[in-house]
Design a protein around this motif. Structure first.
Motif, PDB file in Angstrom:
ATOM      1  N   GLY A 134       0.803  -1.212   0.000  1.00 42.68           N
ATOM      2  CA  GLY A 134       0.000   0.000   0.000  1.00 42.68           C
ATOM      3  C   GLY A 134       0.835   1.261   0.000  1.00 42.68           C
ATOM      4  N   THR A 135       1.860   1.303   0.848  1.00 42.64           N
ATOM      5  CA  THR A 135       2.699   2.503   0.878  1.00 42.64           C
ATOM      6  C   THR A 135       3.548   2.626  -0.385  1.00 42.64           C
ATOM      7  OG1 THR A 135       4.393   1.327   2.183  1.00 42.64           O
ATOM      8  CG2 THR A 135       2.765   2.643   3.392  1.00 42.64           C
ATOM      9  N   SER A 136       3.907   1.504  -0.997  1.00 41.62           N
ATOM     10  CA  SER A 136       4.623   1.562  -2.283  1.00 41.62           C
ATOM     11  C   SER A 136       3.760   2.239  -3.338  1.00 41.62           C
ATOM     12  CB  SER A 136       4.997   0.155  -2.754  1.00 41.62           C
ATOM     13  OG  SER A 136       5.963  -0.432  -1.918  1.00 41.62           O
ATOM     14  N   ALA A 137       2.474   1.866  -3.393  1.00 38.74           N
ATOM     15  CA  ALA A 137       1.566   2.464  -4.375  1.00 38.74           C
ATOM     16  C   ALA A 137       1.359   3.945  -4.105  1.00 38.74           C
ATOM     17  CB  ALA A 137       0.233   1.725  -4.361  1.00 38.74           C
ATOM     18  N   VAL A 138       1.148   4.307  -2.847  1.00 32.76           N
ATOM     19  CA  VAL A 138       0.942   5.716  -2.489  1.00 32.76           C
ATOM     20  C   VAL A 138       2.180   6.542  -2.826  1.00 32.76           C
ATOM     21  CG1 VAL A 138       0.727   7.288  -0.519  1.00 32.76           C
ATOM     22  CG2 VAL A 138      -0.810   5.332  -0.724  1.00 32.76           C
ATOM     23  N   GLN A 139       3.352   6.065  -2.438  1.00 33.76           N
ATOM     24  CA  GLN A 139       4.579   6.808  -2.693  1.00 33.76           C
ATOM     25  C   GLN A 139       4.825   6.985  -4.184  1.00 33.76           C
ATOM     26  OE1 GLN A 139       7.977   5.485  -0.400  1.00 33.76           O
ATOM     27  NE2 GLN A 139       9.440   6.255  -1.909  1.00 33.76           N
ATOM     28  N   LEU A 152      -2.320   6.766 -17.045  1.00 36.03           N
ATOM     29  CA  LEU A 152      -1.295   6.008 -16.337  1.00 36.03           C
ATOM     30  C   LEU A 152      -1.245   4.585 -16.865  1.00 36.03           C
ATOM     31  CD1 LEU A 152       0.684   5.526 -13.869  1.00 36.03           C
ATOM     32  CD2 LEU A 152      -1.360   4.855 -12.592  1.00 36.03           C
ATOM     33  N   LEU A 153      -0.037   4.102 -17.138  1.00 30.61           N
ATOM     34  CA  LEU A 153       0.186   2.705 -17.474  1.00 30.61           C
ATOM     35  C   LEU A 153       0.798   2.017 -16.266  1.00 30.61           C
ATOM     36  CD1 LEU A 153       0.344   0.303 -19.459  1.00 30.61           C
ATOM     37  CD2 LEU A 153       2.603   1.150 -20.156  1.00 30.61           C
ATOM     38  N   VAL A 154       0.132   0.979 -15.762  1.00 29.47           N
ATOM     39  CA  VAL A 154       0.650   0.188 -14.637  1.00 29.47           C
ATOM     40  C   VAL A 154       1.103  -1.158 -15.176  1.00 29.47           C
ATOM     41  CG1 VAL A 154       0.147  -0.892 -12.424  1.00 29.47           C
ATOM     42  CG2 VAL A 154      -0.879   1.326 -12.985  1.00 29.47           C
ATOM     43  N   VAL A 155       2.394  -1.411 -15.125  1.00 29.98           N
ATOM     44  CA  VAL A 155       2.933  -2.709 -15.527  1.00 29.98           C
ATOM     45  C   VAL A 155       2.907  -3.615 -14.296  1.00 29.98           C
ATOM     46  CG1 VAL A 155       4.922  -3.934 -16.471  1.00 29.98           C
ATOM     47  CG2 VAL A 155       4.390  -1.605 -17.259  1.00 29.98           C
ATOM     48  N   GLY A 156       2.241  -4.761 -14.423  1.00 33.94           N
ATOM     49  CA  GLY A 156       2.063  -5.645 -13.275  1.00 33.94           C
ATOM     50  C   GLY A 156       0.817  -5.294 -12.495  1.00 33.94           C
ATOM     51  N   GLY A 157      -0.263  -4.991 -13.195  1.00 31.36           N
ATOM     52  CA  GLY A 157      -1.493  -4.551 -12.542  1.00 31.36           C
ATOM     53  C   GLY A 157      -2.195  -5.606 -11.723  1.00 31.36           C
ATOM     54  N   GLY A 158      -1.837  -6.877 -11.898  1.00 35.60           N
ATOM     55  CA  GLY A 158      -2.456  -7.933 -11.114  1.00 35.60           C
ATOM     56  C   GLY A 158      -1.716  -8.257  -9.840  1.00 35.60           C
ATOM     57  N   GLY A 159      -0.530  -7.653  -9.648  1.00 38.88           N
ATOM     58  CA  GLY A 159       0.267  -7.930  -8.465  1.00 38.88           C
ATOM     59  C   GLY A 159      -0.171  -7.123  -7.258  1.00 38.88           C
ATOM     60  N   SER A 160       0.511  -7.320  -6.155  1.00 37.57           N
ATOM     61  CA  SER A 160       0.108  -6.686  -4.899  1.00 37.57           C
ATOM     62  C   SER A 160       0.182  -5.172  -4.973  1.00 37.57           C
ATOM     63  CB  SER A 160       0.984  -7.206  -3.759  1.00 37.57           C
ATOM     64  OG  SER A 160       0.796  -8.589  -3.578  1.00 37.57           O
ATOM     65  N   VAL A 161       1.310  -4.632  -5.438  1.00 36.40           N
ATOM     66  CA  VAL A 161       1.438  -3.171  -5.549  1.00 36.40           C
ATOM     67  C   VAL A 161       0.621  -2.654  -6.721  1.00 36.40           C
ATOM     68  CG1 VAL A 161       3.023  -1.246  -5.869  1.00 36.40           C
ATOM     69  CG2 VAL A 161       3.736  -3.212  -4.514  1.00 36.40           C
ATOM     70  N   ASP A 212       0.851   9.748 -19.809  1.00 40.74           N
ATOM     71  CA  ASP A 212       1.429  10.800 -18.969  1.00 40.74           C
ATOM     72  C   ASP A 212       2.376  10.216 -17.930  1.00 40.74           C
ATOM     73  OD1 ASP A 212      -0.069  13.106 -20.003  1.00 40.74           O
ATOM     74  OD2 ASP A 212      -1.819  12.124 -19.100  1.00 40.74           O
ATOM     75  N   ALA A 213       2.065   9.013 -17.469  1.00 36.97           N
ATOM     76  CA  ALA A 213       2.842   8.421 -16.382  1.00 36.97           C
ATOM     77  C   ALA A 213       2.899   6.910 -16.528  1.00 36.97           C
ATOM     78  CB  ALA A 213       2.235   8.799 -15.031  1.00 36.97           C
ATOM     79  N   LEU A 214       3.951   6.342 -15.967  1.00 39.65           N
ATOM     80  CA  LEU A 214       4.184   4.898 -16.001  1.00 39.65           C
ATOM     81  C   LEU A 214       4.632   4.440 -14.631  1.00 39.65           C
ATOM     82  CD1 LEU A 214       5.048   2.078 -17.333  1.00 39.65           C
ATOM     83  CD2 LEU A 214       7.263   3.168 -17.719  1.00 39.65           C
ATOM     84  N   LEU A 215       4.030   3.364 -14.139  1.00 36.84           N
ATOM     85  CA  LEU A 215       4.501   2.700 -12.928  1.00 36.84           C
ATOM     86  C   LEU A 215       4.799   1.255 -13.263  1.00 36.84           C
ATOM     87  CD1 LEU A 215       5.055   2.280  -9.928  1.00 36.84           C
ATOM     88  CD2 LEU A 215       2.584   1.989  -9.571  1.00 36.84           C
ATOM     89  N   ASP A 216       6.067   0.875 -13.174  1.00 37.37           N
ATOM     90  CA  ASP A 216       6.435  -0.528 -13.349  1.00 37.37           C
ATOM     91  C   ASP A 216       6.437  -1.170 -11.966  1.00 37.37           C
ATOM     92  OD1 ASP A 216       7.371  -3.009 -13.948  1.00 37.37           O
ATOM     93  OD2 ASP A 216       9.282  -2.366 -14.789  1.00 37.37           O
ATOM     94  N   ALA A 217       5.322  -1.840 -11.644  1.00 36.43           N
ATOM     95  CA  ALA A 217       5.157  -2.482 -10.339  1.00 36.43           C
ATOM     96  C   ALA A 217       5.436  -3.965 -10.406  1.00 36.43           C
ATOM     97  CB  ALA A 217       3.733  -2.245  -9.830  1.00 36.43           C
ATOM     98  N   SER A 218       6.039  -4.424 -11.485  1.00 35.96           N
ATOM     99  CA  SER A 218       6.336  -5.847 -11.633  1.00 35.96           C
ATOM    100  C   SER A 218       7.574  -6.204 -10.818  1.00 35.96           C
ATOM    101  CB  SER A 218       6.564  -6.200 -13.097  1.00 35.96           C
ATOM    102  OG  SER A 218       7.764  -5.601 -13.566  1.00 35.96           O
ATOM    103  N   ASN A 219       7.799  -7.504 -10.668  1.00 33.03           N
ATOM    104  CA  ASN A 219       8.985  -7.980  -9.952  1.00 33.03           C
ATOM    105  C   ASN A 219      10.076  -8.433 -10.909  1.00 33.03           C
ATOM    106  OD1 ASN A 219       7.834  -7.632  -7.360  1.00 33.03           O
ATOM    107  ND2 ASN A 219       6.715  -9.556  -7.588  1.00 33.03           N
ATOM    108  N   VAL A 220       9.949  -8.033 -12.168  1.00 35.42           N
ATOM    109  CA  VAL A 220      10.917  -8.461 -13.175  1.00 35.42           C
ATOM    110  C   VAL A 220      12.200  -7.658 -13.010  1.00 35.42           C
ATOM    111  CG1 VAL A 220      11.407  -8.658 -15.626  1.00 35.42           C
ATOM    112  CG2 VAL A 220       9.105  -9.104 -14.779  1.00 35.42           C
ATOM    113  N   ARG A 221      13.299  -8.354 -12.717  1.00 31.38           N
ATOM    114  CA  ARG A 221      14.583  -7.688 -12.514  1.00 31.38           C
ATOM    115  C   ARG A 221      15.448  -7.855 -13.766  1.00 31.38           C
ATOM    116  NH1 ARG A 221      15.654  -6.322  -7.280  1.00 31.38           N
ATOM    117  NH2 ARG A 221      14.005  -6.885  -5.803  1.00 31.38           N
TER     118      ARG A 221
END
Length: 310
Positions: A134-139, A152-161, A212-221
């Motif tokens: 939750g705090t990861s998403a807010v930050q 906004l594009l969220v990569v990993g939209g099915g994951g926890s963050v 306008d914005a991108l959040l890569d919330a995936s765990n792909v390293r």
């Protein structure tokens, strides 16, 4: 006292269930919490491999308790703690990386600055699942300066963050497109995404642009951040949770990009609790394990958060 401990640094078989005696005494800025539940985050197995031993000196002396997210009750206050009292129901982070003693234990030391009160109506499973994700998403959304009308594009939209970010962004009035597996597509749409792209289909990059914005919330390293930057309009902003983009390369492409190290502060935790209490934020719990089966929890591949109850 029951706990799940890191018994040695290894890729496999590094965890063990343990019964032991004694309670730690909270130091300055710490709380002693009677833990009701904790949840697994991707960072937990990484800490146990020893890869972050220099960042987590507590683990230099093994065995060490694993886990970070927790919900529980304050039983003792250390010096210099303000805003919390014995008996408060709280949630937050008690992982070794943030100065705690590990949350998968009957009692845990937690930094007061990474702990907040929460409403009684939250279930233990919900509350334990929210702190880091939750705090990861807010930050991240704050860093992106996401506003009403933004795309906004969220990569990993099915994951926890990612799933929490989709909900929070939609609540802010943003138009959200997310990537997810085909199995999670309906779920992610139900959270507020206007479109879901199959992240197993590499061609989705060609269908995503001008955000306008991108959040890569995936765990792909892996260094795929360059290709993701192409989905942004000129002047767009990007936050990466697992990659480390080159700011100069991003600037040359006409966008800004940064890696995020999440700080689960009390202020952010309180905001997460408020959003959840208002019905704008829900977490998907995948599996729940008793502490005696907690070692299995750390290997679970369930969709949604994996919770350990004590």
């Amino acid at each position: 006292m029951a706990s799940i401990q890191i018994v040695r640094f290894a890729d496999q078989d590094q965890f063990a269930f343990s019964h032991h005696t004694g309670e730690a005494t909270p130091g300055p800025g710490q709380l002693l919490v009677r833990v009701e539940a904790g949840s697994v985050n991707p960072i937990d197995p990484i800490v146990a491999t020893g890869a972050l031993a220099q960042s987590a000196p507590v683990t230099a002396s093994l065995p060490a308790v694993t886990g970070g997210d927790f919900v529980g009750t304050v039983v003792r206050l250390g010096p210099d703690v303000e805003g919390l009292q014995v008996g408060d129901r709280v949630f937050g982070q008690a992982g070794v990386l943030v100065g705690g003693s590990g949350s998968f234990s009957t009692f845990a030391l937690a930094p007061a600055r990474f702990t907040s009160t929460l409403p009684e109506e939250f279930s233990d499973e919900q509350a334990a699942s929210l702190p880091l994700a939750g705090t990861s998403a807010v930050q991240a959304l704050d860093a992106l300066h996401l506003a009403h009308g933004d795309s906004l594009l969220v990569v990993g939209g099915g994951g926890s963050v990612g799933s929490l970010a989709v909900q929070l962004a939609a609540a802010r009035g943003a138009t959200v497109v997310a990537t997810a597996s085909a199995e999670d597509a309906d779920y992610v749409r139900s959270l507020g995404a206007s479109e879901v792209l199959d992240h197993h289909d590499e061609a989705w990059h060609g269908r995503a642009s001008d955000f306008d914005a991108l959040l890569d919330a995936s765990n792909v390293r892996q260094p795929r951040w360059r290709s993701l930057l192409s989905t942004l309009r000129r002047g767009g902003r990007a936050i990466f949770l697992s990659s480390h983009p080159d700011a100069d390369v991003a600037q040359a492409a006409g966008v800004s990009a940064a890696a995020q190290l999440t700080e689960p502060t009390r202020e952010r935790l309180a905001r997460v609790a408020a959003e959840a209490a208002a019905g704008r934020l829900a977490v998907r719990v995948g599996e729940v394990f008793d502490i005696e089966d907690g070692v299995e929890a750390l290997a679970s591949r369930a969709r949604g958060k994996v919770v350990v109850t004590l």
